[in-house]
Design a protein around this motif. Structure first.
Motif, PDB file in Angstrom:
ATOM      1  N   GLU B  18       0.839  -1.196   0.000  1.00  0.00           N
ATOM      2  CA  GLU B  18       0.000   0.000   0.000  1.00  0.00           C
ATOM      3  C   GLU B  18       0.871   1.242   0.000  1.00  0.00           C
ATOM      4  O   GLU B  18       1.957   1.240   0.569  1.00  0.00           O
ATOM      5  CB  GLU B  18      -0.896   0.043   1.247  1.00  0.00           C
ATOM      6  CG  GLU B  18      -1.952  -1.019   1.268  1.00  0.00           C
ATOM      7  CD  GLU B  18      -2.832  -0.904   2.497  1.00  0.00           C
ATOM      8  OE1 GLU B  18      -3.152   0.221   2.900  1.00  0.00           O
ATOM      9  OE2 GLU B  18      -3.184  -1.952   3.057  1.00  0.00           O
ATOM     10  N   HIS B  20       0.695   5.595   0.479  1.00  0.00           N
ATOM     11  CA  HIS B  20      -0.021   6.829   0.785  1.00  0.00           C
ATOM     12  C   HIS B  20       0.833   7.995   0.317  1.00  0.00           C
ATOM     13  O   HIS B  20       2.034   8.032   0.594  1.00  0.00           O
ATOM     14  CB  HIS B  20      -0.244   6.976   2.289  1.00  0.00           C
ATOM     15  CG  HIS B  20      -1.161   5.945   2.860  1.00  0.00           C
ATOM     16  ND1 HIS B  20      -2.495   6.173   3.030  1.00  0.00           N
ATOM     17  CD2 HIS B  20      -0.935   4.696   3.300  1.00  0.00           C
ATOM     18  CE1 HIS B  20      -3.044   5.094   3.563  1.00  0.00           C
ATOM     19  NE2 HIS B  20      -2.126   4.180   3.734  1.00  0.00           N
ATOM     20  N   PRO B 124       9.895   6.371   1.101  1.00  0.00           N
ATOM     21  CA  PRO B 124       9.198   7.058   2.192  1.00  0.00           C
ATOM     22  C   PRO B 124       9.959   8.295   2.628  1.00  0.00           C
ATOM     23  O   PRO B 124      11.184   8.348   2.529  1.00  0.00           O
ATOM     24  CB  PRO B 124       9.142   6.006   3.309  1.00  0.00           C
ATOM     25  CG  PRO B 124      10.164   5.001   2.958  1.00  0.00           C
ATOM     26  CD  PRO B 124      10.282   5.010   1.481  1.00  0.00           C
ATOM     27  N   VAL B 195       4.270   7.363   2.354  1.00  0.00           N
ATOM     28  CA  VAL B 195       4.249   6.298   3.348  1.00  0.00           C
ATOM     29  C   VAL B 195       4.002   4.990   2.614  1.00  0.00           C
ATOM     30  O   VAL B 195       3.051   4.879   1.845  1.00  0.00           O
ATOM     31  CB  VAL B 195       3.145   6.540   4.401  1.00  0.00           C
ATOM     32  CG1 VAL B 195       3.111   5.399   5.395  1.00  0.00           C
ATOM     33  CG2 VAL B 195       3.355   7.855   5.112  1.00  0.00           C
ATOM     34  N   LEU B 196       4.896   4.028   2.803  1.00  0.00           N
ATOM     35  CA  LEU B 196       4.726   2.713   2.187  1.00  0.00           C
ATOM     36  C   LEU B 196       4.301   1.718   3.252  1.00  0.00           C
ATOM     37  O   LEU B 196       4.648   1.839   4.416  1.00  0.00           O
ATOM     38  CB  LEU B 196       6.026   2.227   1.551  1.00  0.00           C
ATOM     39  CG  LEU B 196       6.744   3.148   0.588  1.00  0.00           C
ATOM     40  CD1 LEU B 196       7.944   2.430   0.000  1.00  0.00           C
ATOM     41  CD2 LEU B 196       5.827   3.588  -0.517  1.00  0.00           C
ATOM     42  N   ARG B 197       3.557   0.714   2.828  1.00  0.00           N
ATOM     43  CA  ARG B 197       3.187  -0.349   3.752  1.00  0.00           C
ATOM     44  C   ARG B 197       3.583  -1.687   3.150  1.00  0.00           C
ATOM     45  O   ARG B 197       3.365  -1.919   1.961  1.00  0.00           O
ATOM     46  CB  ARG B 197       1.679  -0.321   4.010  1.00  0.00           C
ATOM     47  CG  ARG B 197       1.302  -1.309   5.065  1.00  0.00           C
ATOM     48  CD  ARG B 197      -0.153  -1.289   5.373  1.00  0.00           C
ATOM     49  NE  ARG B 197      -0.382  -2.187   6.495  1.00  0.00           N
ATOM     50  CZ  ARG B 197      -1.562  -2.631   6.853  1.00  0.00           C
ATOM     51  NH1 ARG B 197      -2.633  -2.247   6.210  1.00  0.00           N
ATOM     52  NH2 ARG B 197      -1.672  -3.450   7.866  1.00  0.00           N
TER      53      ARG B 197
END
Lengths: 229, 211
Positions: B18, B20, B124, B195-197
């Motif tokens: 994911e 953001h 990020p 922001v990475l997930r």
């Protein structure tokens, strides 16, 4: 606080205390509560201050800043007051005489503190700070001098952000004149729309002015979510 | 083992990659040939590959900013919040931000001033993107003079193909871009936090940066 009187009754059964030793003992209980919630949400601790503004041709004050921190649906405010009103501040020297931006005496300094704790499950809807700067016109009436918004930084640490401000324009020259005469220029009914995208395309604004904000961001319990900030 | 195969649904729920992008379309500057009565607004779209799923916005992340009039330094403040959330099945087709800058003049006419595109950051952290923009020139001098002078019915910014195809340099429009002549226009400042997930679960190497 209410816990110590309530404790003696559960402690007599010895079997219970052996099975779950940490729970009945009083002092660590507050600390033990957290790990259960940690898998479901992370926390963001936001400290900071609305430091100063330079209003350019808008004069040297007095100016006042009304702010609020807006967040998306996944977010919950745990502690702190998300909105506030600063004092009325004047700059020390007129804005035009010194062109320097950073740290000059021509700035209007508020140094108004913010301290908030949020919890959330997703970065979507990350909190945003919305500021409204009010000044006074020639007749000493309070009028809007600028709006602006910025997102709270996503990385832990200290960050300084400069918000550029803008003022809504009246839809016609006549209403602009009347607004100036009666001390009632065009303003937003609810500045909180600046934290979102809906309805922004119908606004016309005049750019001008800056507000500097310091953020200190601390993130907690983000490990189970596997986010890289 | 650690890296799931790129085919269909390899990820257990909760382990998708994911992204953001949180930030603002902040301001624009150095737009040439504008009078003080001209306001600017931006139509933007976050364009990503077909394996990228925009979350919370079915129509994708598109929008239009407020109309801004310049301050004494020629800065147009848009301050438009961006909050993009993607789930990616493939890293191909990293999202780009396409912008089209419009001018609203005193007579209420709207015409295109510039186009620009900027690839969104892939590490990020906080990034201040500067997106340079350009405007297509007309094929003949007469058309160009007509367009700039604002004769009715002539849009100086008309593109010969759909905007997304040209800015992406898509296979659908391979010849179009090489035949275009353009002129430099202003710049846009875009402030983004990325922001990475689950990047590490998919074997993505993250850049080390000093804190």
């Amino acid at each position: 606080m209410a816990q110590p009187p309530a404790l003696p009754p559960p402690s007599p059964p010895p079997v219970l205390t052996q099975e779950q030793p940490p729970l009945p003992t009083a002092p660590p209980e507050a600390r033990r509560e957290k790990p259960e919630t940690q898998a479901t949400c992370f926390r963001m601790v936001l400290n900071g201050e609305i430091e100063a503004a330079e209003m350019g041709s808008g004069g040297n004050g007095p100016f006042m800043c009304v702010f609020s921190v807006q967040h998306g649906p996944d977010w919950t405010l745990l502690t702190g007051v998300p909105d506030g009103i600063t004092q009325l501040a004047c700059s020390s020297i007129a804005a035009t005489s010194v062109p320097s931006w950073r740290g000059g005496l021509s700035e209007v300094v508020w140094s108004f503190p913010i301290g908030l704790v949020y919890k959330s499950t997703s970065p979507f809807g990350w909190p945003r700070l919305v500021v409204t700067v009010y000044g006074t016109d020639l007749c000493n009436r309070r009028v809007v001098k600028g709006y602006g918004s910025v997102h709270v930084p996503c990385q832990p640490g200290r960050h300084t952000r400069t918000i550029r401000l803008y003022c809504p324009l009246s839809s016609s020259p006549l209403t602009r004149l009347l607004g100036a005469l009666f001390g009632n220029p065009a303003q937003l009914v609810d500045p909180r729309i600046l934290a979102g995208t809906d309805g922004r395309e119908v606004i016309r604004v005049q750019s001008g002015g800056k507000v500097r904000v310091n953020f200190d961001v601390l993130l907690k319990d983000t490990e189970p979510f596997n986010y890289a900030f | 083992m650690a890296v799931p195969p790129p085919s269909a649904p390899p990820c257990p729920p909760g382990e998708e990659f994911e992204l953001h992008f949180i930030g603002e379309l902040e301001f624009g500057w150095e737009f040439p040939g504008l009078s003080s009565d001209d306001g600017l607004f931006i139509d933007y779209a976050a364009e990503a590959g077909s394996d990228w799923l925009p979350i919370a916005r079915k129509e994708g992340f598109v929008g239009q900013t407020q109309t801004a009039y310049a301050d004494p330094d020629g800065v147009y403040v848009f301050n438009h919040p961006l909050d993009f959330h993607f789930i990616a099945d493939s890293l191909a087709g990293w999202p780009k931000l396409h912008v089209q800058v419009f001018k609203l003049d005193a007579a209420g006419r709207v015409e295109t001033v510039a186009y620009g595109s900027s690839v969104l950051p892939n590490m990020p952290g906080h990034t201040e993107l500067t997106c340079r923009t350009w405007r297509p020139l007309k094929r003949s001098i007469i058309d160009e003079v007509r367009a700039v002078s604002g004769v009715l019915g002539s849009d100086p910014g008309a593109l010969p193909a759909p905007r997304a195809d040209i800015l992406n340099n898509d296979v659908k429009a391979p010849e179009v871009r090489s035949k275009m002549v353009t002129k430099t226009s202003g710049s846009l400042c875009i402030s983004l936090d990325t922001v990475l997930r689950n990047a590490n679960k998919h074997g993505i190497l993250l850049q080390l940066r000093p804190r």
